[in-house]
Design a protein around this motif. Sequence first.
Motif, PDB file in Angstrom:
ATOM      1  N   LEU A  17       0.398   1.296   5.253  1.00  0.00           N
ATOM      2  CA  LEU A  17       1.002   2.478   4.638  1.00  0.00           C
ATOM      3  C   LEU A  17       1.404   3.501   5.697  1.00  0.00           C
ATOM      4  O   LEU A  17       2.454   4.150   5.584  1.00  0.00           O
ATOM      5  CB  LEU A  17       0.026   3.107   3.638  1.00  0.00           C
ATOM      6  N   GLY A  18       0.570   3.637   6.742  1.00  0.00           N
ATOM      7  CA  GLY A  18       0.909   4.555   7.824  1.00  0.00           C
ATOM      8  C   GLY A  18       2.173   4.139   8.558  1.00  0.00           C
ATOM      9  O   GLY A  18       3.023   4.974   8.881  1.00  0.00           O
ATOM     10  N   LEU A  20       4.611   2.311   7.312  1.00  0.00           N
ATOM     11  CA  LEU A  20       5.739   2.530   6.413  1.00  0.00           C
ATOM     12  C   LEU A  20       6.156   4.004   6.393  1.00  0.00           C
ATOM     13  O   LEU A  20       7.340   4.341   6.341  1.00  0.00           O
ATOM     14  CB  LEU A  20       5.383   2.068   4.995  1.00  0.00           C
ATOM     15  N   TRP A  21       5.164   4.887   6.446  1.00  0.00           N
ATOM     16  CA  TRP A  21       5.457   6.323   6.443  1.00  0.00           C
ATOM     17  C   TRP A  21       6.116   6.744   7.749  1.00  0.00           C
ATOM     18  O   TRP A  21       6.983   7.627   7.762  1.00  0.00           O
ATOM     19  CB  TRP A  21       4.158   7.096   6.234  1.00  0.00           C
ATOM     20  N   LEU A  22       5.735   6.109   8.870  1.00  0.00           N
ATOM     21  CA  LEU A  22       6.276   6.482  10.175  1.00  0.00           C
ATOM     22  C   LEU A  22       7.637   5.845  10.456  1.00  0.00           C
ATOM     23  O   LEU A  22       8.319   6.266  11.394  1.00  0.00           O
ATOM     24  CB  LEU A  22       5.296   6.092  11.284  1.00  0.00           C
ATOM     25  N   PRO A  24      10.633   5.978   8.890  1.00  0.00           N
ATOM     26  CA  PRO A  24      11.775   6.907   8.915  1.00  0.00           C
ATOM     27  C   PRO A  24      11.738   7.862  10.105  1.00  0.00           C
ATOM     28  O   PRO A  24      12.795   8.235  10.633  1.00  0.00           O
ATOM     29  CB  PRO A  24      11.637   7.663   7.576  1.00  0.00           C
ATOM     30  N   VAL A  25      10.520   8.270  10.495  1.00  0.00           N
ATOM     31  CA  VAL A  25      10.399   9.158  11.657  1.00  0.00           C
ATOM     32  C   VAL A  25      10.881   8.445  12.912  1.00  0.00           C
ATOM     33  O   VAL A  25      11.594   9.018  13.744  1.00  0.00           O
ATOM     34  CB  VAL A  25       8.936   9.625  11.819  1.00  0.00           C
ATOM     35  N   SER A 252      12.311  20.247  11.429  1.00  0.00           N
ATOM     36  CA  SER A 252      11.078  19.701  10.871  1.00  0.00           C
ATOM     37  C   SER A 252       9.843  20.088  11.668  1.00  0.00           C
ATOM     38  O   SER A 252       8.719  19.961  11.172  1.00  0.00           O
ATOM     39  CB  SER A 252      11.165  18.173  10.795  1.00  0.00           C
TER      40      SER A 252
END
Length: 275
Positions: A17-18, A20-22, A24-25, A252
Amino acid sequence: MSAVAADRVRKTVLVVLGLLWLAPVYLMIVNAAKTNDQYGVLSVWSPAGLGGLWENAAAAWTRGDISAGIASTALYAIVAPLVAVLIGAAAGFAIVALRLRHGFAWFVVIFASTVFPMQMLLMPLFLGYVQTGLYDTRTGMILVYTVISVPFAAFVMRNFFSGVAHHVFEAAVMDGASTWRIFWRIYLPMAVPALVAIFILQATLIWNDLLLGLTLTQSAETRPVMTALSALQSTYGGSTMPVVLAGGLIVSIPTVALFLLAQRAFTRGLALGQY
């Protein structure tokens, strides 16, 4: 399943999950660092070094007038949530501690404003702001951001104060404390973590707002930073995608820094009175 295996599964899920969250960054940083010649030729997943990052960031800063947008948005994101949390705390205190007559009905009235989508309110807001002279003013933006932040603040503070024993209020009254003193000296200090959590969430919401900024502002001195950023990729802005992405990285940074600096208070505030 043993405890060790369950712990490994949990860690694996968190790592996935981490990542996947990173993702786009990673894509934003990699593509913001590409030059105009590299973007569109290399894959979006392929890094090309950091050679073009500073150049793109400088172009976004000057061409989009992001500095003025950041100054205006910082004002909106500080003043509006601050006023909203105080109003929300006062509403929650009146409903719970003072046991306001028809308190739940008043709470429903306050929270009912969130039922209607913001898109339905844009035209009435625009017409009202033009007629009252609030259009394209910082006062008007602070006012509308405060109004949209109050319902959530009142909702959270009502729940928070519901967890405070009523005999705390009664004991303070017996000691001769006024209602204002009880609210300011007893209830507000107890609610600091919740107030910080509300402030961070609403400040982030205001910082990321684009819709109200496009509708209610026009000049570079008044428009929020997201509106300034969107102008970079408009027909007249004419900026390339790496420049726009570099601008997105710039705007951001303040919200990320806010979360990191207030992480402990924010986590405690989400517990809603367990501390």
